[in-house]
Design a protein around this motif. Structure first.
Motif, PDB file in Angstrom:
ATOM      1  N   LEU A 189     -42.517  15.555 -39.581  1.00  0.00           N
ATOM      2  CA  LEU A 189     -42.253  15.835 -38.172  1.00  0.00           C
ATOM      3  C   LEU A 189     -41.043  15.059 -37.681  1.00  0.00           C
ATOM      4  O   LEU A 189     -40.207  15.604 -36.946  1.00  0.00           O
ATOM      5  N   CYS A 190     -40.927  13.801 -38.065  1.00  0.00           N
ATOM      6  CA  CYS A 190     -39.772  12.997 -37.647  1.00  0.00           C
ATOM      7  C   CYS A 190     -38.469  13.594 -38.157  1.00  0.00           C
ATOM      8  O   CYS A 190     -37.465  13.628 -37.439  1.00  0.00           O
ATOM      9  N   CYS A 191     -38.479  14.078 -39.396  1.00  0.00           N
ATOM     10  CA  CYS A 191     -37.275  14.706 -39.956  1.00  0.00           C
ATOM     11  C   CYS A 191     -36.941  15.995 -39.216  1.00  0.00           C
ATOM     12  O   CYS A 191     -35.764  16.283 -38.941  1.00  0.00           O
ATOM     13  N   TYR A 192     -37.957  16.782 -38.870  1.00  0.00           N
ATOM     14  CA  TYR A 192     -37.723  18.007 -38.100  1.00  0.00           C
ATOM     15  C   TYR A 192     -37.089  17.688 -36.746  1.00  0.00           C
ATOM     16  O   TYR A 192     -36.136  18.351 -36.316  1.00  0.00           O
ATOM     17  N   ILE A 193     -37.636  16.694 -36.065  1.00  0.00           N
ATOM     18  CA  ILE A 193     -37.108  16.323 -34.748  1.00  0.00           C
ATOM     19  C   ILE A 193     -35.655  15.879 -34.855  1.00  0.00           C
ATOM     20  O   ILE A 193     -34.800  16.283 -34.056  1.00  0.00           O
ATOM     21  N   ALA A 194     -35.369  15.038 -35.858  1.00  0.00           N
ATOM     22  CA  ALA A 194     -34.013  14.520 -36.010  1.00  0.00           C
ATOM     23  C   ALA A 194     -33.010  15.626 -36.331  1.00  0.00           C
ATOM     24  O   ALA A 194     -31.925  15.693 -35.736  1.00  0.00           O
ATOM     25  N   ILE A 195     -33.353  16.500 -37.268  1.00  0.00           N
ATOM     26  CA  ILE A 195     -32.438  17.586 -37.650  1.00  0.00           C
ATOM     27  C   ILE A 195     -32.203  18.527 -36.470  1.00  0.00           C
ATOM     28  O   ILE A 195     -31.068  18.954 -36.202  1.00  0.00           O
ATOM     29  N   ALA A 196     -33.282  18.862 -35.759  1.00  0.00           N
ATOM     30  CA  ALA A 196     -33.142  19.739 -34.597  1.00  0.00           C
ATOM     31  C   ALA A 196     -32.322  19.076 -33.500  1.00  0.00           C
ATOM     32  O   ALA A 196     -31.522  19.740 -32.827  1.00  0.00           O
ATOM     33  N   GLN A 197     -32.517  17.782 -33.316  1.00  0.00           N
ATOM     34  CA  GLN A 197     -31.755  17.071 -32.287  1.00  0.00           C
ATOM     35  C   GLN A 197     -30.264  17.088 -32.590  1.00  0.00           C
ATOM     36  O   GLN A 197     -29.428  17.244 -31.685  1.00  0.00           O
ATOM     37  N   MET A 198     -29.918  16.943 -33.855  1.00  0.00           N
ATOM     38  CA  MET A 198     -28.511  16.983 -34.235  1.00  0.00           C
ATOM     39  C   MET A 198     -27.923  18.384 -34.056  1.00  0.00           C
ATOM     40  O   MET A 198     -26.787  18.543 -33.612  1.00  0.00           O
ATOM     41  N   TRP A 199     -28.713  19.406 -34.401  1.00  0.00           N
ATOM     42  CA  TRP A 199     -28.228  20.775 -34.202  1.00  0.00           C
ATOM     43  C   TRP A 199     -28.089  21.076 -32.712  1.00  0.00           C
ATOM     44  O   TRP A 199     -27.154  21.764 -32.285  1.00  0.00           O
ATOM     45  N   SER A 259     -32.385  27.870 -40.080  1.00  0.00           N
ATOM     46  CA  SER A 259     -33.251  28.747 -39.287  1.00  0.00           C
ATOM     47  C   SER A 259     -34.305  27.949 -38.542  1.00  0.00           C
ATOM     48  O   SER A 259     -34.646  28.266 -37.396  1.00  0.00           O
ATOM     49  N   MET A 260     -34.822  26.899 -39.172  1.00  0.00           N
ATOM     50  CA  MET A 260     -35.794  26.046 -38.503  1.00  0.00           C
ATOM     51  C   MET A 260     -35.178  25.358 -37.283  1.00  0.00           C
ATOM     52  O   MET A 260     -35.782  25.306 -36.205  1.00  0.00           O
ATOM     53  N   SER A 261     -33.968  24.850 -37.444  1.00  0.00           N
ATOM     54  CA  SER A 261     -33.286  24.183 -36.323  1.00  0.00           C
ATOM     55  C   SER A 261     -33.045  25.137 -35.170  1.00  0.00           C
ATOM     56  O   SER A 261     -33.253  24.791 -34.002  1.00  0.00           O
ATOM     57  N   ILE A 262     -32.620  26.354 -35.499  1.00  0.00           N
ATOM     58  CA  ILE A 262     -32.362  27.354 -34.454  1.00  0.00           C
ATOM     59  C   ILE A 262     -33.646  27.682 -33.710  1.00  0.00           C
ATOM     60  O   ILE A 262     -33.666  27.740 -32.473  1.00  0.00           O
ATOM     61  N   PHE A 263     -34.735  27.896 -34.449  1.00  0.00           N
ATOM     62  CA  PHE A 263     -36.013  28.201 -33.803  1.00  0.00           C
ATOM     63  C   PHE A 263     -36.455  27.066 -32.890  1.00  0.00           C
ATOM     64  O   PHE A 263     -36.819  27.290 -31.727  1.00  0.00           O
ATOM     65  N   ILE A 264     -36.420  25.852 -33.390  1.00  0.00           N
ATOM     66  CA  ILE A 264     -36.888  24.701 -32.613  1.00  0.00           C
ATOM     67  C   ILE A 264     -36.098  24.549 -31.324  1.00  0.00           C
ATOM     68  O   ILE A 264     -36.667  24.390 -30.234  1.00  0.00           O
ATOM     69  N   VAL A 265     -34.785  24.598 -31.432  1.00  0.00           N
ATOM     70  CA  VAL A 265     -33.943  24.359 -30.263  1.00  0.00           C
ATOM     71  C   VAL A 265     -34.024  25.520 -29.279  1.00  0.00           C
ATOM     72  O   VAL A 265     -34.074  25.308 -28.059  1.00  0.00           O
ATOM     73  N   MET A 266     -34.030  26.743 -29.776  1.00  0.00           N
ATOM     74  CA  MET A 266     -34.098  27.900 -28.884  1.00  0.00           C
ATOM     75  C   MET A 266     -35.424  27.947 -28.138  1.00  0.00           C
ATOM     76  O   MET A 266     -35.473  28.238 -26.932  1.00  0.00           O
ATOM     77  N   VAL A 267     -36.521  27.680 -28.831  1.00  0.00           N
ATOM     78  CA  VAL A 267     -37.836  27.731 -28.194  1.00  0.00           C
ATOM     79  C   VAL A 267     -38.039  26.529 -27.283  1.00  0.00           C
ATOM     80  O   VAL A 267     -38.543  26.649 -26.161  1.00  0.00           O
ATOM     81  N   GLY A 268     -37.648  25.343 -27.745  1.00  0.00           N
ATOM     82  CA  GLY A 268     -37.843  24.144 -26.939  1.00  0.00           C
ATOM     83  C   GLY A 268     -36.924  24.100 -25.743  1.00  0.00           C
ATOM     84  O   GLY A 268     -37.346  23.733 -24.635  1.00  0.00           O
ATOM     85  N   GLY A 269     -35.670  24.446 -25.931  1.00  0.00           N
ATOM     86  CA  GLY A 269     -34.710  24.411 -24.830  1.00  0.00           C
ATOM     87  C   GLY A 269     -33.396  23.822 -25.293  1.00  0.00           C
ATOM     88  O   GLY A 269     -33.288  22.610 -25.506  1.00  0.00           O
ATOM     89  N   GLU A 305     -35.131  16.741 -24.480  1.00  0.00           N
ATOM     90  CA  GLU A 305     -36.559  17.049 -24.393  1.00  0.00           C
ATOM     91  C   GLU A 305     -36.896  18.356 -25.100  1.00  0.00           C
ATOM     92  O   GLU A 305     -37.945  18.474 -25.746  1.00  0.00           O
ATOM     93  N   GLY A 306     -36.015  19.347 -25.001  1.00  0.00           N
ATOM     94  CA  GLY A 306     -36.265  20.651 -25.602  1.00  0.00           C
ATOM     95  C   GLY A 306     -36.405  20.589 -27.108  1.00  0.00           C
ATOM     96  O   GLY A 306     -37.277  21.242 -27.694  1.00  0.00           O
ATOM     97  N   ALA A 307     -35.553  19.784 -27.758  1.00  0.00           N
ATOM     98  CA  ALA A 307     -35.629  19.672 -29.212  1.00  0.00           C
ATOM     99  C   ALA A 307     -36.938  19.027 -29.645  1.00  0.00           C
ATOM    100  O   ALA A 307     -37.532  19.420 -30.660  1.00  0.00           O
ATOM    101  N   ILE A 308     -37.415  18.061 -28.877  1.00  0.00           N
ATOM    102  CA  ILE A 308     -38.681  17.398 -29.217  1.00  0.00           C
ATOM    103  C   ILE A 308     -39.848  18.365 -29.046  1.00  0.00           C
ATOM    104  O   ILE A 308     -40.715  18.490 -29.918  1.00  0.00           O
TER     105      ILE A 308
END
Length: 335
Positions: free
Chosen positions: A48-58, A253-263, A268-271
């Motif tokens: 989960l921490c790795c997902y959050i970090a990668i999405a935050q950077m994207w 694709s995971m980063s795009i999904f996370i950021v698009m859905v979260g905001g 805050e959206g990436a988390i």
């Protein structure tokens, strides 16, 4: 008695103080996990921490710099492979090598940006994917890293399971502080104002003196380094890396999904998006392709009808930022 108007600029809010307190508690709980959680839960926390970090950077890359990349897996793969080479082939302590591994994505990011900087929109995105595929194919044909068979981090066997778990949770805490904390610090600085202006209208930002090209270059390299660090920690925990896994387009694709859905365009959206993706994957991942189709449709619906994502919908109920970056002028009456 004459009333004097006193004005001050405020950033912190009640919601941000609560979020800060909760975040500190989460970090302490994360670091203490080897003493209260099971090994399975620790592996989940690392993921989960790795997902959050990668999405935050994207999110920093696409949401502020306006650079939509679908090739961030290139930086994950090269960082992971450098970690394995340093630790396995050169005998470097793996917990030191994980920080040295960020050299690879930083070095790769510079020529990549210089090559693609004249491209825009979908052309830039396709260019990053081409670079990632080229690096994957090259890695698959290098015998020194065992080509397509991949590498195994056998040196980790010299550490006990408890020692590894303690090291991993500490690395994850550093990773979150570097990516989330670093993004927050950047957005609160004067460069954050330039980033916000560049996100809204790069032409107008340039006319006001913002060096758009240099700022985009710095964000691209910083995002590559943060992404690479997360990838190195992830595959260090997996103890094995292959070209197919390290350079898997799944990461993009995971980063795009996370950021698009979260905001998009919000920390805050990436988390929130990472939490949604992680728990959805745990609950519904067994449904295979049907589950992936649902995720894709959800991303499409969010993009069409809720451009701000889940965080944008929450903000419509009230302005309660967890990471406030805007300045508010407060006027107080003093006798």
């Amino acid at each position: 008695m004459e009333t004097i108007k006193h004005m001050r600029v405020a950033r912190a809010t009640t919601s941000s103080r609560i979020a800060m307190t909760f975040g500190i508690m989460v970090l302490f709980a994360l670091v203490a996990m080897p003493w209260w959680a099971t090994s399975g839960n620790i592996r989940w926390a690392i993921e989960l921490c790795c997902y959050i970090a990668i999405a935050q950077m994207w999110n920093l890359l696409a949401g502020y710099a306006g650079l939509v990349s679908v090739g961030q897996q290139a930086f994950i793969g090269v960082a992971g492979y450098l970690l394995f080479v340093l630790a396995q082939n050169f005998g470097v302590n793996p917990f030191v090598a994980v920080f040295l591994s960020v050299i690879a994505p930083a070095v790769l990011a510079v020529p990549t940006y210089l090559l693609l900087r004249r491209l825009d929109g979908p052309y830039f995105a396709i260019g990053t994917w081409v670079v990632a595929e080229a690096v994957r194919l090259a890695t698959s044909n290098i015998d020194y890293v065992n080509a397509g068979a991949g590498m195994t981090l056998r040196v980790m066997t010299q550490y006990s399971q408890h020692e590894r778990e303690v090291a991993f949770v500490l690395l994850c805490a550093v990773l979150l502080l570097a990516t989330i904390g670093g993004s927050y610090w950047l957005l609160r600085s004067r460069h954050g104002l330039a980033l916000t202006a560049m996100r809204d209208n790069p032409v107008a930002a340039a006319s006001q003196g913002v060096n758009v090209g240099r700022l985009r270059f710095c964000i691209f390299v910083a995002a590559a380094v943060g992404t690479g660090l997360a990838g190195a920690i992830y595959y260090m925990a997996q103890l094995r890396i292959t070209p197919g896994a390290g350079f898997d387009p799944f990461w993009a694709s995971m980063s795009i999904f996370i950021v698009m859905v979260g905001g998009i365009g919000s920390i805050e959206g990436a988390i929130i998006g990472a939490l949604i993706y992680f728990f959805a994957d745990r609950l519904f991942g067994e449904f295979g392709s049907a589950y992936l189709i649902v995720l894709g449709l959800l991303t499409l619906v969010i993009a069409l009808y809720a451009r701000g994502g889940v965080w944008g919908l929450l903000q419509k109920l009230g302005d309660h930022p967890w990471f406030p970056v805007r300045r508010k002028l407060i006027v107080e009456d003093k006798a």
